[in-house]
Design a protein around this motif. Structure first.
Motif, PDB file in Angstrom:
ATOM      1  N   LEU A 103      -4.030  -7.097   2.282  1.00  0.00           N
ATOM      2  CA  LEU A 103      -3.404  -6.717   1.020  1.00  0.00           C
ATOM      3  C   LEU A 103      -4.423  -6.629  -0.108  1.00  0.00           C
ATOM      4  O   LEU A 103      -5.344  -7.438  -0.198  1.00  0.00           O
ATOM      5  CB  LEU A 103      -2.318  -7.736   0.652  1.00  0.00           C
ATOM      6  CG  LEU A 103      -1.216  -7.956   1.700  1.00  0.00           C
ATOM      7  CD1 LEU A 103      -0.269  -9.064   1.253  1.00  0.00           C
ATOM      8  CD2 LEU A 103      -0.449  -6.661   1.945  1.00  0.00           C
ATOM      9  N   LYS A 104      -4.224  -5.670  -0.991  1.00  0.00           N
ATOM     10  CA  LYS A 104      -5.059  -5.524  -2.179  1.00  0.00           C
ATOM     11  C   LYS A 104      -4.490  -6.392  -3.304  1.00  0.00           C
ATOM     12  O   LYS A 104      -3.398  -6.962  -3.197  1.00  0.00           O
ATOM     13  CB  LYS A 104      -5.122  -4.059  -2.613  1.00  0.00           C
ATOM     14  CG  LYS A 104      -5.728  -3.144  -1.551  1.00  0.00           C
ATOM     15  CD  LYS A 104      -7.160  -3.554  -1.208  1.00  0.00           C
ATOM     16  CE  LYS A 104      -7.774  -2.625  -0.169  1.00  0.00           C
ATOM     17  NZ  LYS A 104      -9.141  -3.044   0.215  1.00  0.00           N
ATOM     18  N   ASP A 105      -5.238  -6.478  -4.406  1.00  0.00           N
ATOM     19  CA  ASP A 105      -4.932  -7.438  -5.461  1.00  0.00           C
ATOM     20  C   ASP A 105      -3.490  -7.417  -5.947  1.00  0.00           C
ATOM     21  O   ASP A 105      -2.798  -8.434  -5.930  1.00  0.00           O
ATOM     22  CB  ASP A 105      -5.871  -7.228  -6.649  1.00  0.00           C
ATOM     23  CG  ASP A 105      -7.201  -7.941  -6.430  1.00  0.00           C
ATOM     24  OD1 ASP A 105      -7.327  -8.677  -5.430  1.00  0.00           O
ATOM     25  OD2 ASP A 105      -8.107  -7.747  -7.250  1.00  0.00           O
ATOM     26  N   PHE A 106      -3.004  -6.251  -6.405  1.00  0.00           N
ATOM     27  CA  PHE A 106      -1.657  -6.202  -6.974  1.00  0.00           C
ATOM     28  C   PHE A 106      -0.610  -6.547  -5.933  1.00  0.00           C
ATOM     29  O   PHE A 106       0.293  -7.362  -6.178  1.00  0.00           O
ATOM     30  CB  PHE A 106      -1.368  -4.807  -7.548  1.00  0.00           C
ATOM     31  CG  PHE A 106       0.035  -4.668  -8.058  1.00  0.00           C
ATOM     32  CD1 PHE A 106       0.396  -5.201  -9.283  1.00  0.00           C
ATOM     33  CD2 PHE A 106       1.011  -4.024  -7.292  1.00  0.00           C
ATOM     34  CE1 PHE A 106       1.715  -5.087  -9.756  1.00  0.00           C
ATOM     35  CE2 PHE A 106       2.319  -3.911  -7.744  1.00  0.00           C
ATOM     36  CZ  PHE A 106       2.664  -4.441  -8.983  1.00  0.00           C
ATOM     37  N   GLU A 107      -0.731  -5.972  -4.757  1.00  0.00           N
ATOM     38  CA  GLU A 107       0.237  -6.238  -3.692  1.00  0.00           C
ATOM     39  C   GLU A 107       0.155  -7.693  -3.238  1.00  0.00           C
ATOM     40  O   GLU A 107       1.180  -8.324  -2.942  1.00  0.00           O
ATOM     41  CB  GLU A 107      -0.016  -5.293  -2.518  1.00  0.00           C
ATOM     42  CG  GLU A 107       1.073  -5.346  -1.450  1.00  0.00           C
ATOM     43  CD  GLU A 107       0.828  -4.370  -0.319  1.00  0.00           C
ATOM     44  OE1 GLU A 107       1.682  -4.304   0.594  1.00  0.00           O
ATOM     45  OE2 GLU A 107      -0.207  -3.681  -0.338  1.00  0.00           O
TER      46      GLU A 107
END
Length: 305
Positions: A103-107
């Motif tokens: 997962l990336k930061d926002f998610e």
């Protein structure tokens, strides 16, 4: 080793944080009680500071074991020298987000929030425990503070316990971190052990390891260990272990002052207490000087000086 010689089941003075040997010594039990009360009241940040070797990791592991019996989900980070992103990924994995690394930061932040809400709905609370927190980079500390902004209208979604060396206080004293410092509601400073506490510590650990005889450490031996170690549990363990080895090598069943002196001399960074040095000098001089000094030697051995 000396286990069979002293009738023990296991080594009593290892340096690993074996919670079987966590003792109800005043400073450590008081710290554990404070942690449990603070976590029970829902406080956001709690800090425990102590010098090197004072038992922070042992206390940390004991807290983790105690929380296993509570309706609690724990996240443990033993090495916090991490980037902000790595901190979030580690925290996410610890609370059960299995695909966190994908997962990336926002998610990732969104999934952490959803997971914390899910835990809260299950009637549980979440605790993040960070050991060696003085090693955490400043930007990672700030990321942790921002992460704790996750909350409902009535409570924080997780609590944080920081264990660290005194340098942690210096780091948190920076103007740039004043917002986090204001969120620390409970702090505790682990103290070194008093001479009486060292004596109790030595005997209790020996008995938990299986020793069943009378006092394993003579009073002078325990006092020497207390003075040389300055009450630091890690140094107490090192000196006690080496003293047991010395006694075993000589076939002795009780730890005496001479065994401790040998242990101290074999340990870097630890000095023989002053009076012990004087006695050793007098003994050596007596042996070399003949009959007149021999009387002095006898007097020393009989406890007259």
């Amino acid at each position: 080793m000396y286990i069979d010689h002293f009738g023990m089941r296991e080594l009593p003075f290892t340096l690993t944080p074996n919670t079987h040997f966590f003792l109800q010594l005043p400073t450590h039990q008081e710290a554990l009680n404070l942690l449990l009360v603070a976590l029970g009241s829902g406080d956001g940040f709690i800090k425990v500071v102590g010098e090197v070797g004072t038992g922070k990791t042992m206390l940390c592991r004991t807290l983790l074991n105690t929380l296993e019996e509570e309706p609690c989900v724990t996240a443990y980070i033993p090495n916090p020298y991490l980037s902000p992103e790595a901190l979030r990924h580690n925290f996410a994995l610890e609370i059960g987000i299995d695909n966190a690394l994908e997962l990336k930061d926002f998610e990732l932040a969104n999934q952490i929030n959803l997971r914390l809400l899910e835990i809260a709905k299950e009637g549980k609370y979440t605790v993040l425990i960070v050991d060696e927190a003085q090693a955490m980079p400043e930007e990672t500390i700030e990321a942790l503070r921002l992460l704790t902004n996750l909350e409902t209208e009535s409570e924080k979604l997780f609590q944080v316990v920081l264990f660290g060396q005194p340098e942690l206080d210096q780091i948190l004293g920076r103007v740039s971190l004043r917002q986090l410092l204001q969120r620390i509601t409970f702090s505790y400073h682990l103290q070194t052990l008093s001479m009486e506490a060292v004596s109790s510590y030595l005997e209790q650990r020996a008995r938990r390891a299986g020793y069943e005889g009378l006092s394993l450490f003579s009073q002078p031996a325990a006092q020497f260990i207390a003075k040389a170690s300055r009450g630091v549990p890690r140094l107490v363990n090192i000196l006690a272990h080496k003293s047991l080895m010395s006694a075993y090598g000589l076939g002795d069943s009780v730890i005496k002052k001479q065994h401790v002196i040998r242990a101290i001399e074999d340990t870097e960074g630890v000095d023989v207490p002053a009076m012990a040095g004087v006695i050793k000098f007098l003994l050596g001089s007596a042996i070399l000087a003949g009959s007149a000094c021999g009387l002095l030697y006898l007097a020393v051995m009989r406890g007259l000086i």
